[in-house]
Enzyme design. Structure first.
Site, PDB file in Angstrom:
ATOM      1  N   GLU A  56       0.817  -1.219   0.000  1.00 53.33           N
ATOM      2  CA  GLU A  56       0.000   0.000   0.000  1.00 53.33           C
ATOM      3  C   GLU A  56       0.847   1.264   0.000  1.00 53.33           C
ATOM      4  O   GLU A  56       1.929   1.289   0.598  1.00 53.33           O
ATOM      5  CB  GLU A  56      -0.883   0.011   1.256  1.00 53.33           C
ATOM      6  CG  GLU A  56      -1.856  -1.137   1.296  1.00 53.33           C
ATOM      7  CD  GLU A  56      -2.369  -1.479   2.695  1.00 53.33           C
ATOM      8  OE1 GLU A  56      -3.514  -1.921   2.805  1.00 53.33           O
ATOM      9  OE2 GLU A  56      -1.616  -1.322   3.675  1.00 53.33           O
ATOM     10  N   ASP A 228      -7.532  -5.331   8.765  1.00 44.65           N
ATOM     11  CA  ASP A 228      -7.122  -4.085   8.110  1.00 44.65           C
ATOM     12  C   ASP A 228      -6.967  -4.217   6.610  1.00 44.65           C
ATOM     13  O   ASP A 228      -6.209  -3.495   5.987  1.00 44.65           O
ATOM     14  CB  ASP A 228      -5.815  -3.577   8.752  1.00 44.65           C
ATOM     15  CG  ASP A 228      -4.675  -4.580   8.626  1.00 44.65           C
ATOM     16  OD1 ASP A 228      -4.907  -5.685   8.104  1.00 44.65           O
ATOM     17  OD2 ASP A 228      -3.549  -4.264   9.042  1.00 44.65           O
TER      18      ASP A 228
HETATM   19  P1  NAD Z   1       2.743 -10.905  13.217  1.00 45.61           P
HETATM   20  O1  NAD Z   1       2.581 -11.832  12.060  1.00 45.61           O
HETATM   21  O2  NAD Z   1       4.092 -10.574  13.702  1.00 45.61           O
HETATM   22  O3  NAD Z   1       1.912 -11.484  14.466  1.00 45.61           O
HETATM   23  C1  NAD Z   1       0.594 -11.937  14.376  1.00 45.61           C
HETATM   24  C2  NAD Z   1       0.360 -12.985  15.456  1.00 45.61           C
HETATM   25  O4  NAD Z   1      -1.026 -13.379  15.418  1.00 45.61           O
HETATM   26  C3  NAD Z   1       1.190 -14.264  15.283  1.00 45.61           C
HETATM   27  O5  NAD Z   1       1.991 -14.495  16.422  1.00 45.61           O
HETATM   28  C4  NAD Z   1       0.136 -15.342  15.065  1.00 45.61           C
HETATM   29  O6  NAD Z   1       0.525 -16.601  15.630  1.00 45.61           O
HETATM   30  C5  NAD Z   1      -1.064 -14.758  15.781  1.00 45.61           C
HETATM   31  N1  NAD Z   1      -2.362 -15.307  15.379  1.00 45.61           N
HETATM   32  C6  NAD Z   1      -2.805 -15.541  14.111  1.00 45.61           C
HETATM   33  N2  NAD Z   1      -4.058 -16.071  14.185  1.00 45.61           N
HETATM   34  C7  NAD Z   1      -4.379 -16.146  15.494  1.00 45.61           C
HETATM   35  C8  NAD Z   1      -5.553 -16.584  16.194  1.00 45.61           C
HETATM   36  N3  NAD Z   1      -6.605 -17.073  15.533  1.00 45.61           N
HETATM   37  N4  NAD Z   1      -5.566 -16.507  17.547  1.00 45.61           N
HETATM   38  C9  NAD Z   1      -4.470 -16.025  18.220  1.00 45.61           C
HETATM   39  N5  NAD Z   1      -3.348 -15.600  17.612  1.00 45.61           N
HETATM   40  C10 NAD Z   1      -3.303 -15.655  16.261  1.00 45.61           C
HETATM   41  O7  NAD Z   1       1.947  -9.575  12.816  1.00 45.61           O
HETATM   42  P2  NAD Z   1       2.086  -8.131  13.494  1.00 45.61           P
HETATM   43  O8  NAD Z   1       3.123  -7.335  12.809  1.00 45.61           O
HETATM   44  O9  NAD Z   1       2.121  -8.274  14.974  1.00 45.61           O
HETATM   45  O10 NAD Z   1       0.684  -7.499  13.058  1.00 45.61           O
HETATM   46  C11 NAD Z   1      -0.508  -7.930  13.676  1.00 45.61           C
HETATM   47  C12 NAD Z   1      -1.679  -7.422  12.865  1.00 45.61           C
HETATM   48  O11 NAD Z   1      -1.768  -5.995  12.989  1.00 45.61           O
HETATM   49  C13 NAD Z   1      -1.561  -7.705  11.376  1.00 45.61           C
HETATM   50  O12 NAD Z   1      -2.802  -8.173  10.910  1.00 45.61           O
HETATM   51  C14 NAD Z   1      -1.211  -6.376  10.752  1.00 45.61           C
HETATM   52  O13 NAD Z   1      -1.671  -6.258   9.429  1.00 45.61           O
HETATM   53  C15 NAD Z   1      -1.952  -5.449  11.687  1.00 45.61           C
HETATM   54  N6  NAD Z   1      -1.443  -4.075  11.749  1.00 45.61           N
HETATM   55  C16 NAD Z   1      -2.357  -3.080  11.836  1.00 45.61           C
HETATM   56  C17 NAD Z   1      -1.948  -1.773  11.953  1.00 45.61           C
HETATM   57  C18 NAD Z   1      -2.965  -0.696  12.092  1.00 45.61           C
HETATM   58  O14 NAD Z   1      -2.624   0.469  12.010  1.00 45.61           O
HETATM   59  N7  NAD Z   1      -4.202  -1.029  12.341  1.00 45.61           N
HETATM   60  C19 NAD Z   1      -0.585  -1.472  11.952  1.00 45.61           C
HETATM   61  C20 NAD Z   1       0.345  -2.498  11.895  1.00 45.61           C
HETATM   62  C21 NAD Z   1      -0.099  -3.809  11.800  1.00 45.61           C
END
Ligand code: NAD
Length: 351
Positions: A56, A228
């Site tokens: 993005e 998101d």
């Molecule tokens: P990451 O991949 O490092 O961590 C995600 C974690 O979620 C992993 O440890 C995984 O095992 C766990 N997980 C997946 N499915 C699960 C479930 N059903 N139950 C419990 N745990 C589960 O990702 P990250 O960098 O920590 O990002 C997390 C999320 O936040 C992503 O979806 C990312 O796109 C989003 N994000 C949003 C913003 C925002 O501004 N809203 C900003 C950054 C990241």
């Protein structure tokens, strides 16, 4: 000349300031920017979707500065040793278009996301909130936990992830915060039971329902950051229907947020109006509130502006020749002419 803030420079700045002060300073900047929401030229980010993720571009400007961020979201990346979310961005002068700052934004995004979450929770959660349930213990989780503890006064956090090693990593990192009690639990339902605030920060490119209505209690604030992207959700649709829902920039969140599950006619609320004290957020102790966070360009504008201020204050960051320095602004060819090497060397010497 343009200032480059790479990962090492960002880490050095955060160490100098201290991570919690860094977060507090960024929240102040972001709050100030949200209050002048109408001054910004805004648009939904431009997304390029593929089978495994999304890339993005997020532009925004006011009368003074233009900012953009490049960011991806590839939930399967961690299996091959690459982060789910990676980013970089720039800040430029509107009057000339000159880029003043180019910066790493992977770490900065994690910090700005936690700061945005806290800014929203300060406006929407019950002021006496002390406990948080956190589902998803990946790259964002430490930043969320530390921000909610240090800036909002959360004292206990119950964490759950389907990956036990992610929970262990988070527990280990949070040992540096002895006043924050960290409890690992065996299910998302255990994490949310009795919590004042619930943070969902999972990553899976699917219509997930991490939080179902039976897990939601009266007066909870839900900080949903992982839903998101189109087809990537965390909240059961009935959780949204039970709550007063707040969004960053509605045209973007309608497509990317958990509210993509709701018809367009379903009414949601602007977070900025609450921050600017134009509208009330939470209306009662019992009300359930949801911050359907997707990440908006203004948050990155605030993060980049704050970073640039610190870079100047501490004289950090390398200045680079991102743009050719020209004696004659109409003579760009001089850089690739036969005597170009000498020309460039002289410019570098002069700089
Ligand atoms: P990451 O991949 O490092 O961590 C995600 C974690 O979620 C992993 O440890 C995984 O095992 C766990 N997980 C997946 N499915 C699960 C479930 N059903 N139950 C419990 N745990 C589960 O990702 P990250 O960098 O920590 O990002 C997390 C999320 O936040 C992503 O979806 C990312 O796109 C989003 N994000 C949003 C913003 C925002 O501004 N809203 C900003 C950054 C990241």
């Amino acid at each position: 000349m343009t200032v480059l803030v790479d990962v090492a420079t960002l880490c050095s700045i955060v160490k100098r300031v201290g991570i919690t002060h860094f977060m507090a300073g960024m929240e102040k900047t972001m709050r100030r920017d949200f209050k002048r929401w109408r001054e910004f030229d805004k648009c939904a980010r431009v997304a390029s979707h593929s089978k495994l993720g999304v890339i993005e571009l997020m532009p925004i400007s006011d009368s003074c500065r233009y900012a953009f961020k490049y960011v991806n979201g590839h939930p399967a990346n961690t299996k091959i040793g690459v982060p789910t979310v990676m980013a970089f961005g720039a800040l430029a002068q509107v009057d000339t278009g000159y880029p003043e700052l180019v910066a790493e934004l992977t770490l900065t995004t994690a910090i700005r996301t936690s700061v945005t979450s806290v800014m929203a929770a300060r406006a929407l959660a019950r002021p006496d909130s002390k406990t948080m349930g956190m589902i998803g213990c990946g790259a964002q989780s430490e930043f969320q936990a530390i921000a909610f503890h240090a800036l909002l006064g959360i004292k206990q956090i119950r964490i759950f992830d389907i990956d036990k090693s992610a929970m262990d990593k988070l527990s280990q990192h949070l040992k540096g915060y002895p006043e924050l009690e960290v409890i690992q639990v065996d299910s998302a339902a255990q994490a949310t039971k009795g919590a004042d605030i619930v943070t969902t920060c999972t990553a899976d490119k699917t219509w997930a329902t991490i939080l179902t209505p039976d897990m939601v209690e009266e007066g909870m604030h839900i900080n949903a950051i992982g839903g998101d992207c189109p087809g990537k959700t965390e909240l059961h649709v009935d959780v949204l229907k039970q709550a007063k829902v707040f969004v960053e920039y509605e045209p973007q969140t309608r497509v990317e947020g958990d509210i993509q599950q709701l018809p367009l006619s379903y009414s949601v609320n602007d977070l900025w109006r609450v921050i600017a004290e134009k509208e009330v957020g939470r209306e009662s102790k019992q009300q359930i509130t949801v911050f359907d966070s997707v990440g908006f360009a203004l948050e990155d504008y605030s993060a980049l502006s704050y970073l640039y201020k610190l870079v100047q204050e501490f004289n950090e960051g390398e200045t680079i020749d991102l743009i050719p320095q020209l004696d004659n602004p109409k003579d760009l060819f001089v850089f690739v002419s036969d005597d170009a090497d000498e020309q460039i060397a002289n410019k570098h010497k002069a700089a």
